[in-house]
Structures are given as C-alpha cells and as structure tokens.
Design a protein around this motif. Sequence first.
Motif, PDB file in Angstrom:
ATOM      1  N   GLN A 134      15.495  43.201 -60.264  1.00  0.00           N
ATOM      2  CA  GLN A 134      15.561  44.085 -61.417  1.00  0.00           C
ATOM      3  C   GLN A 134      16.847  43.873 -62.222  1.00  0.00           C
ATOM      4  O   GLN A 134      16.885  44.165 -63.417  1.00  0.00           O
ATOM      5  N   PHE A 135      17.869  43.365 -61.577  1.00  0.00           N
ATOM      6  CA  PHE A 135      19.125  43.066 -62.265  1.00  0.00           C
ATOM      7  C   PHE A 135      19.208  41.601 -62.683  1.00  0.00           C
ATOM      8  O   PHE A 135      20.260  41.119 -63.079  1.00  0.00           O
ATOM      9  N   GLY A 136      18.093  40.888 -62.578  1.00  0.00           N
ATOM     10  CA  GLY A 136      18.054  39.509 -63.030  1.00  0.00           C
ATOM     11  C   GLY A 136      18.485  38.481 -62.008  1.00  0.00           C
ATOM     12  O   GLY A 136      18.668  37.311 -62.345  1.00  0.00           O
ATOM     13  N   ILE A 137      18.666  38.871 -60.749  1.00  0.00           N
ATOM     14  CA  ILE A 137      19.073  37.945 -59.692  1.00  0.00           C
ATOM     15  C   ILE A 137      17.819  37.537 -58.919  1.00  0.00           C
ATOM     16  O   ILE A 137      17.351  38.259 -58.036  1.00  0.00           O
ATOM     17  N   LEU A 138      17.292  36.376 -59.245  1.00  0.00           N
ATOM     18  CA  LEU A 138      16.019  35.948 -58.656  1.00  0.00           C
ATOM     19  C   LEU A 138      16.205  35.176 -57.360  1.00  0.00           C
ATOM     20  O   LEU A 138      15.307  35.132 -56.525  1.00  0.00           O
ATOM     21  N   HIS A 139      17.356  34.554 -57.211  1.00  0.00           N
ATOM     22  CA  HIS A 139      17.590  33.784 -55.984  1.00  0.00           C
ATOM     23  C   HIS A 139      19.093  33.607 -55.803  1.00  0.00           C
ATOM     24  O   HIS A 139      19.828  33.338 -56.739  1.00  0.00           O
ATOM     25  N   CYS A 140      19.551  33.789 -54.577  1.00  0.00           N
ATOM     26  CA  CYS A 140      20.944  33.506 -54.244  1.00  0.00           C
ATOM     27  C   CYS A 140      21.049  33.252 -52.750  1.00  0.00           C
ATOM     28  O   CYS A 140      20.109  33.500 -51.990  1.00  0.00           O
ATOM     29  N   GLN A 141      22.202  32.764 -52.343  1.00  0.00           N
ATOM     30  CA  GLN A 141      22.410  32.397 -50.957  1.00  0.00           C
ATOM     31  C   GLN A 141      22.288  33.621 -50.039  1.00  0.00           C
ATOM     32  O   GLN A 141      22.542  34.760 -50.448  1.00  0.00           O
ATOM     33  N   GLU A 142      21.916  33.361 -48.806  1.00  0.00           N
ATOM     34  CA  GLU A 142      21.750  34.444 -47.839  1.00  0.00           C
ATOM     35  C   GLU A 142      23.038  35.219 -47.638  1.00  0.00           C
ATOM     36  O   GLU A 142      23.030  36.457 -47.549  1.00  0.00           O
ATOM     37  N   ALA A 143      24.171  34.507 -47.581  1.00  0.00           N
ATOM     38  CA  ALA A 143      25.466  35.175 -47.384  1.00  0.00           C
ATOM     39  C   ALA A 143      25.798  36.080 -48.564  1.00  0.00           C
ATOM     40  O   ALA A 143      26.325  37.190 -48.382  1.00  0.00           O
ATOM     41  N   THR A 144      25.473  35.629 -49.775  1.00  0.00           N
ATOM     42  CA  THR A 144      25.733  36.431 -50.970  1.00  0.00           C
ATOM     43  C   THR A 144      24.849  37.671 -50.985  1.00  0.00           C
ATOM     44  O   THR A 144      25.301  38.776 -51.311  1.00  0.00           O
ATOM     45  N   THR A 145      23.585  37.510 -50.619  1.00  0.00           N
ATOM     46  CA  THR A 145      22.664  38.646 -50.552  1.00  0.00           C
ATOM     47  C   THR A 145      23.166  39.685 -49.568  1.00  0.00           C
ATOM     48  O   THR A 145      23.081  40.900 -49.821  1.00  0.00           O
ATOM     49  N   ALA A 146      23.714  39.228 -48.433  1.00  0.00           N
ATOM     50  CA  ALA A 146      24.230  40.151 -47.416  1.00  0.00           C
ATOM     51  C   ALA A 146      25.396  40.970 -47.965  1.00  0.00           C
ATOM     52  O   ALA A 146      25.495  42.181 -47.716  1.00  0.00           O
ATOM     53  N   VAL A 147      26.279  40.312 -48.716  1.00  0.00           N
ATOM     54  CA  VAL A 147      27.425  41.018 -49.310  1.00  0.00           C
ATOM     55  C   VAL A 147      26.945  42.057 -50.315  1.00  0.00           C
ATOM     56  O   VAL A 147      27.386  43.217 -50.308  1.00  0.00           O
ATOM     57  N   LEU A 148      26.030  41.671 -51.200  1.00  0.00           N
ATOM     58  CA  LEU A 148      25.513  42.590 -52.211  1.00  0.00           C
ATOM     59  C   LEU A 148      24.754  43.754 -51.576  1.00  0.00           C
ATOM     60  O   LEU A 148      24.867  44.905 -52.014  1.00  0.00           O
ATOM     61  N   ASN A 149      23.987  43.473 -50.526  1.00  0.00           N
ATOM     62  CA  ASN A 149      23.242  44.537 -49.842  1.00  0.00           C
ATOM     63  C   ASN A 149      24.184  45.543 -49.176  1.00  0.00           C
ATOM     64  O   ASN A 149      23.917  46.755 -49.170  1.00  0.00           O
ATOM     65  N   SER A 150      25.293  45.044 -48.621  1.00  0.00           N
ATOM     66  CA  SER A 150      26.281  45.949 -48.022  1.00  0.00           C
ATOM     67  C   SER A 150      26.888  46.857 -49.081  1.00  0.00           C
ATOM     68  O   SER A 150      27.069  48.062 -48.862  1.00  0.00           O
ATOM     69  N   MET A 151      27.193  46.270 -50.229  1.00  0.00           N
ATOM     70  CA  MET A 151      27.741  47.051 -51.332  1.00  0.00           C
ATOM     71  C   MET A 151      26.735  48.087 -51.824  1.00  0.00           C
ATOM     72  O   MET A 151      27.073  49.240 -52.102  1.00  0.00           O
ATOM     73  N   TYR A 152      25.480  47.648 -51.933  1.00  0.00           N
ATOM     74  CA  TYR A 152      24.398  48.519 -52.383  1.00  0.00           C
ATOM     75  C   TYR A 152      24.254  49.734 -51.456  1.00  0.00           C
ATOM     76  O   TYR A 152      24.184  50.888 -51.906  1.00  0.00           O
ATOM     77  N   LYS A 153      24.251  49.492 -50.149  1.00  0.00           N
ATOM     78  CA  LYS A 153      24.105  50.586 -49.189  1.00  0.00           C
ATOM     79  C   LYS A 153      25.344  51.477 -49.168  1.00  0.00           C
ATOM     80  O   LYS A 153      25.244  52.698 -49.022  1.00  0.00           O
ATOM     81  N   PHE A 154      26.512  50.883 -49.323  1.00  0.00           N
ATOM     82  CA  PHE A 154      27.758  51.653 -49.371  1.00  0.00           C
ATOM     83  C   PHE A 154      27.733  52.662 -50.522  1.00  0.00           C
ATOM     84  O   PHE A 154      28.179  53.807 -50.382  1.00  0.00           O
ATOM     85  N   LEU A 155      27.178  52.238 -51.653  1.00  0.00           N
ATOM     86  CA  LEU A 155      27.187  53.059 -52.858  1.00  0.00           C
ATOM     87  C   LEU A 155      26.028  54.055 -52.938  1.00  0.00           C
ATOM     88  O   LEU A 155      26.188  55.162 -53.467  1.00  0.00           O
ATOM     89  N   PHE A 156      24.877  53.665 -52.415  1.00  0.00           N
ATOM     90  CA  PHE A 156      23.669  54.450 -52.689  1.00  0.00           C
ATOM     91  C   PHE A 156      22.917  54.943 -51.450  1.00  0.00           C
ATOM     92  O   PHE A 156      21.796  55.423 -51.575  1.00  0.00           O
ATOM     93  N   TYR A 157      23.537  54.822 -50.278  1.00  0.00           N
ATOM     94  CA  TYR A 157      22.870  55.305 -49.067  1.00  0.00           C
ATOM     95  C   TYR A 157      23.772  56.266 -48.295  1.00  0.00           C
ATOM     96  O   TYR A 157      24.984  56.062 -48.190  1.00  0.00           O
ATOM     97  N   GLU A 158      23.151  57.318 -47.768  1.00  0.00           N
ATOM     98  CA  GLU A 158      23.806  58.242 -46.847  1.00  0.00           C
ATOM     99  C   GLU A 158      22.832  58.527 -45.710  1.00  0.00           C
ATOM    100  O   GLU A 158      21.722  59.005 -45.956  1.00  0.00           O
TER     101      GLU A 158
END
Length: 369
Positions: free
Chosen positions: A264-288
């Motif tokens: 949805q943010f225009g990121i169609l493909h990226c490395q697994e390590a990069t996805t892991a970093v972004l997912n951690s950030m995503y959960k840090f910001l939007f999950y409780e």
Amino acid sequence: MIAGIQSRIECSVRILSQASYIYRTTYEGKDAVLKLAWMPTSLLPEGAAYQLLKNKCKDLIPEVYASGVVEQDRFGYRLDFMVIEHCGETIGELARKHYDNQEEFEAIVCSAISQASACIAKAYSAGVIHRDISTGNIAIKNGKTKVIDWGLARLLDNVEIDGISDVEEAWYFRRYIISTTQAMSSLIIGTPLFMSIQTLLGTRSRGLMDDIESMFYVALYALGVFYETIDAYSLLCGFQCNDEETKSVSRLGCLMDKDAYLEQFGILHCQEATTAVLNSMYKFLFYEKDINIAGRLLGDKDRERHVNIDFARGFMDASLLLPDVAPNPPLRAQKIRRVQTQSMTINDRAGDEGCIAKRTRSRTRHVKK
C-alpha cells in the motif's frame, strides 16, 4: 575561519514563520554549511537546540563550528547564524541515485533507520523533539547518518532540561515564553507527507512516537522512490498529497493490514532483512499486546502509545528507550503543592468558591497575626 561562501543550497522559505538561507562553504579546511535564519523571537532557536543536544547526540547531529545571534530583536524576529558540518547527501537524494544492486541501498536505509531512531530517542531523553523528520532532514555520509535541521524543534513541557539556563542566556530566549507561544500556535508543524497520524489530526501531546513514526514513513518513501513505485501507486499508497484529515484516514487504511501495508505504500519487493526491520518498526508503532491500534489513533488523537522494547530491538538500540534514559521527572509533579497553594485564591472550580474563599480569609488572618 570561513574560507568563502560557495553555492547556495535550495530550501523552502516559511513565510510569516521563519526564513533560512543556506550556503556551502569551508571552515578550517572542512566542508561546512553556513545557515542564516530569521525566526520569531518567541520560538526556540535552532542553535539552542544543537547546544542542548551536543552531549547526548554528539555523533548523530551536525557538529557546530560557530554560531550566534546577529540581531536579537528586529520587529519580533531574531537573526541567527550557524556554521555547521556538511553531513553529506540526504536520504531523499540518495534514493534517486542508481546503485549496483538493491541490497546496497536497502542496507543504507536500514542503517539510517537505526541511527536516526537512536538520535530521536536521545534527543527526547534530553527534553527535545524534532517535529520535522523528513527525507530532506536525514543526511548520510560515509555510512554515518545524522539528523539535521532542528529549526522546528520544541522543548518538552514540564521536564527538567540540563543546562537550559545557560542556553537561554546565550540565545536570548525564555523557555516559558516559547512553550506558551508554541502551545498556542498551529499544531500542524513539519512536513505533512511524513507526519504521524495523530499529528495530522492535531494532537497536543506530540512526542517520541510521532518522530519515530515520521522516520518510518521516510524509510518507506525512500524505498518507493528508489524502486520508482511512488508515482505509479500514488492512488494506493499512504503518500497521497491531500489535506491533513484525508491523508490521515487514507494512511490509516494502508496500515490496517500487517501483511499488505508495504504494498500500500508502494513497496512491492525488498530484501528479507529489510522487511524484518520495517515490520519491527510497524509493530512498535501500531501494535499493543498483539492488537493493531492504528484505528484507535484515528479515534483518539491524544492517545498515549506504549513503548514496546521487544519490537524496538528489531530496528534500533532498544536500551535507549528504557526508563532510566527517559526525560527527568516532571517539574509539575515536583512543585504541585506550591502551585496549588499559589493558585488557591484564583481557583474558580464550580462548587468550590465558598470554601476556597473561607480558606483564603483564614490564611490572611493567620498572616496578620
């Protein structure tokens, strides 16, 4: 000494707020930037922010070679100057370059996330928030990321700030005045494209999580520019250029699905390590507690988000978020009794006028005796 002014660096001029003029130069043989800034005397000088942060954020902000006030007060505006370290290209500029492989650029982005988030956390512990984290304010040189342009920074209210008295004297301002002025001014401050959802909605409790959320969008935008998908997916992604309320709602829609938000943010493909970093950030910001709270942010713009150390470990030095490095205890809590006593005679809460008046008269008689 400055060896001479070179080319001017293009930057926006904020009409009726502040105007900055930036030039490339050298200082004692080192690449440097000369910045002249007209700004209201009621706002925090950028040089003051750097002075407050120079110890905690030493390697994560530009080194200041020389700075000072040229004009203290000209019709309500102050003219400051700074000669600071040139910190390289911005992440936005790097995203438009061509790299040999995607892994190289993604490694730069992940490193920038880690270092910029560390800077944001350290600044917060020093009592300062940036408020304008954007692709133009994250500079990278020789693998080192620095957060630049603290011209919209704000001091946290009701916390002790080390060295504030000396900084006030050096930069001709008073903390209580700028705090009052900024509280009364427009709440939509910064670059809307990278603002947090709560900031877009006009929160009055802007802080650490908002700046880190802005860094999250900076990383997504840089990757989207690099892969040339931002324009193609402008109707889908969370970077639509529209009014603040509409942007916050559309951005929220992009964040609701943890398995599809990157697309949805225009990121169609990226490395697994990069996805892991972004997912951690995503959960840090939007999950409780394994619950997505993005929708709740839209319904409560002043909702306080809790820091999850486990998620933070996936993208930054999580120790910087521990309680012992958080801002000092609020001044309000330390002085609550004295403040209540001083305000007793002007308290106008409904139903309390009579008893307050009696207590006031009683105290007055006691003083007379």
